[in-house]
Scaffold this active site. Sequence first.
Site, PDB file in Angstrom:
ATOM      1  N   LYS A   1       0.899  -1.180   0.240  1.00 60.68           N
ATOM      2  CA  LYS A   1      -0.093  -0.171  -0.003  1.00 60.68           C
ATOM      3  C   LYS A   1       0.910   1.256   0.070  1.00 60.68           C
ATOM      4  O   LYS A   1       0.380   2.340  -0.284  1.00 60.68           O
ATOM      5  CB  LYS A   1      -0.878   0.154   1.062  1.00 60.68           C
TER       6      LYS A   1
ATOM      7  N   SER B   1       1.353  -9.573  -0.489  1.00 60.95           N
ATOM      8  CA  SER B   1       0.786  -8.182  -0.395  1.00 60.95           C
ATOM      9  C   SER B   1       1.079  -7.612   1.090  1.00 60.95           C
ATOM     10  O   SER B   1       1.097  -6.332   0.986  1.00 60.95           O
ATOM     11  CB  SER B   1      -0.698  -8.223  -0.861  1.00 60.95           C
TER      12      SER B   1
END
Length: 413
Positions: free
Chosen positions: A63, A312
């Site tokens: 992110k 991720s």
Amino acid sequence: MTDTTRTSLANLPVTLRDIERAAGVLGDFVKLTNFDRSRTLSDITGASVWLKFENLQFTATFKERGALNRLSALSADERRRGVIAASAGNHAQGVAFHAACLSIPATIFVPVGTPTVKIENTRRHGANVIEGGATLEEATTLAAELGREQGLTFIHPYDDPMIIAGQGTIALEMLAAVPDLDVLLVPIGGGGLISGMAVAAKTLKPGIEVIGVQAALYPSMYNVIKGQQLPMRGDTLAEGIAVKAPGRITSGIVRALVDDIVLVTEQQIEQALSLLITIEKTVTEGAGAAGLAAILANEARFKGRTVGLVLSGGNIDTRLLSGVLTRQLAREGRLSQLRFDIVDRPGQLATVVALLSKSGANIVEVSHQRIFTDLPAKAVVLEVVIETRDRSHLEATIASLRAANVDVEVGGH
């Protein structure tokens, strides 16, 4: 490139040029994470499995990429007034960290129940963290309202072209390192990551297959794309992709470019997370393990193909992680609870222990229960947690007990 793909790419709000520009913005501020082949996971699955270690970013999440790209585009006045965001944890950390680096005040709303590790890490980066809303959608509404009241710029976690472009830089790095990738398996929550990666991948290599992975408990994008109405409910280990309403922009990109979306169960996510720790010695959160879970659930589909997975994020509560690993040991027959109904007299426990010792089982925990049981007064419930090498060793241990006329039940199997 087919005419359909070319037309789809031409009409999207994010282009390869946007992603390449984002890569220039990120520069040395975001880590160029390793993209390595896992020999053992490749042997297990029959695919050539490549892992993109975004869980090793400074904030342990991809992110950072989108957050920095979006923050860098703010005007001087917007930077002075500050930003606000809503996140289940990872977007929060990306915004908080890079806002601090750019001297931008940041306020973050997180849903009630967000893992403590994500909240504390966000505060550590200097952001003002507010817990509010039962879901990410409710937290987002609260954040947007406060942002309007205080003149703060709202940084959306996924439905923003600059966020999407930042996330797409991952695909640039993966294809630069391994041009012959056949498939990208990408976790989907709101869709920002897979949207950016699909734009980059399909422009650079139109024949590549891009497949999204969602937790079966939260099949929001799956429902939108496939016209289904599967329910969304419960607590998923993959809370980072537990999004009830995917973005408008991301849904359009996914519909145009993503080849398929698959669902994975909680048990499959747990198994994948455990394998990544035991084999790769890398910690991922549930969402980060979703791609591997999809391969394990559909081995025939990916056999013989070169598959790129995005790990991720790695922000998982240590207590939850401990529970996942222990549960996996139980599923593999390496940790088991045995129950014995024995006569309450001297020597009975010693007999059971001797038989277990002879079979090579390790005793982890022992519990006697005389009171809260409906057995006769001269009987006792004996519960023993044992560790064995694998399921065949467990079965041999049970067989040896029964051969000695010891009545035993195995719990949890």
